[in-house]
Design an enzyme around this catalytic site. Structure first.
Site, short mmCIF file in Angstrom:
data_model
loop_
_atom_site.label_atom_id
_atom_site.label_comp_id
_atom_site.label_asym_id
_atom_site.label_seq_id
_atom_site.Cartn_x
_atom_site.Cartn_y
_atom_site.Cartn_z
N SER A 131 -23.78 -14.92 39.56
CA SER A 131 -23.07 -14.94 40.85
C SER A 131 -24.01 -14.49 41.95
O SER A 131 -24.85 -13.60 41.76
CB SER A 131 -21.86 -14.01 40.81
OG SER A 131 -21.28 -13.90 42.11
N HIS A 177 -23.74 -8.78 44.41
CA HIS A 177 -24.61 -8.97 43.26
C HIS A 177 -26.09 -8.84 43.61
O HIS A 177 -26.47 -8.54 44.74
CB HIS A 177 -24.30 -10.30 42.60
CG HIS A 177 -22.94 -10.32 41.96
ND1 HIS A 177 -22.68 -9.71 40.75
CD2 HIS A 177 -21.76 -10.86 42.35
CE1 HIS A 177 -21.41 -9.86 40.44
NE2 HIS A 177 -20.83 -10.55 41.39
#
Length: 434
Positions: free
Chosen positions: A213, A218
């Site tokens: 992701s 992230h």
């Protein structure tokens, strides 16, 4: 580069300098986010340049990112998607393709996963008419074990789909061996764990397919975005077809006849010579990313090593600072792993003289952001109670996580001063109630 374009980029550079946050950290006033993107001058300029070029669909930046990211992750193929959730959907759906013949997954087949996780690891199982088989996890690592997975394998088990929890690898080598022995597919949800290793090998390289992701929380940020990676070229072709409307053609949308066979195909009951660009071999989606996203991804990718080092450093600073405190289960790396951490998990011992909510309220009151360990026990959520599933063993630890676990940030935007303030705040709370 035209003079006008150079002027716009220079103005964007100056704008970035003007709006860059230069305020010093003020304990209890400055918000400490649990996660977030670290966006710097080159990131802003990349976005502006892509916008100036009007690269509003997938194009050269997307292909460049896919190639570079695949090399970095040691996979042969990478396909960008519009989100990590879409990447998981494509990964799971790929195994239902008719092109896999007798090995394709069919409705009612079972997929082993964990109860304590994020919904988008489990949703694609249900969305494909498959049955999730839930197993428990360990406190401290927040991952399941190979023994638990082995006990869950039944006559209808066909695949395993598990995420590396908060960047901490699960026992992926052992579970990959189980998958091989029982002829099961293995999907690694690597969304939290880019750069983690197990036995010195990158996570995301053990399974048949892995997903990543690029949501701002992230390791790399594209705003939204995700990726499906594999070294199996047949699976890569299926993923590409499913991502791109289900079409059979592999030419880029703007290409006319790269294969020189565009009007030479006969498939299904279509007439011979039907335009291959409009022949569909899967019931697919449109889950592509854009070049504007990929342009940002390329500048972020150049900083990945620095981001990983910062995450490890911040995690270690918290772990050392909180070591020995009573009433808390501190996180531990899975044996034989080197995690590229996503967050720092804390579990309040059920016998502690305070509850998780009290500690969380205290930290939030000091502007220290917290998050739950995602959904906790998914089987307790209204979305899943009536869905077909199987549970193997008890889910005791998943229930403890639901009640007692949360995490704080270690992302690269945090400074030593911020992490030390988190440590001091937790210690102050424990001292007052211990």
């Amino acid at each position: 580069m035209s003079d006008h374009k150079a002027q716009v980029l220079e103005a964007a550079r100056k704008y970035h300098e003007d709006v860059r946050n230069k305020a010093p950290f003020e304990p209890g006033v400055t918000e400490i986010w649990p996660s977030g993107a670290v966006l710097e001058e080159e990131d802003r300029l990349a976005l502006v340049e892509a916008a100036l070029e009007m690269r509003i669909a997938a194009g050269p930046s997307s292909r460049s990112f896919e190639s570079r990211f695949a090399r970095r992750m040691k996979r042969r193929k990478a396909h960008l998607t519009n989100s990590g959730s879409s990447a998981n959907l494509l990964a799971m759906t790929a195994f239902t393709s008719h092109l896999l013949q007798d090995r394709r997954l069919k409705p009612g087949d079972e997929v082993i996963t964990v109860a304590a996780g994020f919904p988008t690891t489990v949703n694609p199982i249900l969305q494909n008419g498959l049955v999730p088989v839930f197993v428990d996890v360990e406190l401290g690592t927040y991952n399941t074990t190979a023994d638990r997975v082995a006990q869950a394998i039944g006559p209808r088990t066909r695949a395993i789909m598990i995420a590396h929890a908060l960047g901490n690898p699960f026992e992926v080598a052992e579970i990959a061996q189980l998958a091989q022995e029982h002829d099961l597919y293995l999907i690694e949800d690597n969304c939290d764990a880019v750069g983690s290793t197990y036995d010195g090998q990158l996570t995301g390289t053990f399974g048949d397919i892995t997903t990543v992701s690029f949501y701002p929380a992230h390791h790399l940020a594209m705003g939204e975005g995700g990726c499906v990676l594999t070294s199996n070229l047949a699976l890569a072709r299926i993923v590409e077809s499913l991502r791109d409307w289900g079409r059979d053609c592999w030419c880029e949308p703007g290409e006319s006849n790269k294969c020189l066979k565009r009007f030479d195909y006969q498939m299904g009951t279509l007439p011979a010579g039907y335009d291959h660009k409009y022949i569909f071999s899967h019931v697919g989606y449109n889950l592509k990313a854009t070049d504007i996203q990929a342009a940002l991804g390329l500048t972020q990718l150049a900083k990945l090593d620095r981001f990983i080092d910062a995450r490890k450093r911040n995690w270690r600073r918290l772990r050392d600072g909180l070591d020995g405190l009573p009433h808390l289960v501190l996180p531990e790396a899975t044996r034989r792993s080197d995690p590229s951490w996503f967050g720092f998990a804390l579990t309040v011992d059920p016998g502690a003289p305070f509850r998780r909510a009290e500690l969380v309220d205290f930290l939030e009151g000091r502007r220290i952001g917290t998050r739950r360990l995602f959904a906790g026990n998914l089987t307790r959520h209204p979305a899943y109670i009536d869905q077909p599933h199987r549970v193997v063993g008890d889910l005791t630890n998943s229930d403890i996580i639901t009640e007692q676990t949360f995490w704080v940030g270690i992302y690269p935007g945090l400074t030593d001063e911020m992490t030390d303030y988190i440590v001091a705040s937790v210690k102050e709370f424990i001292a007052a109630r211990g």
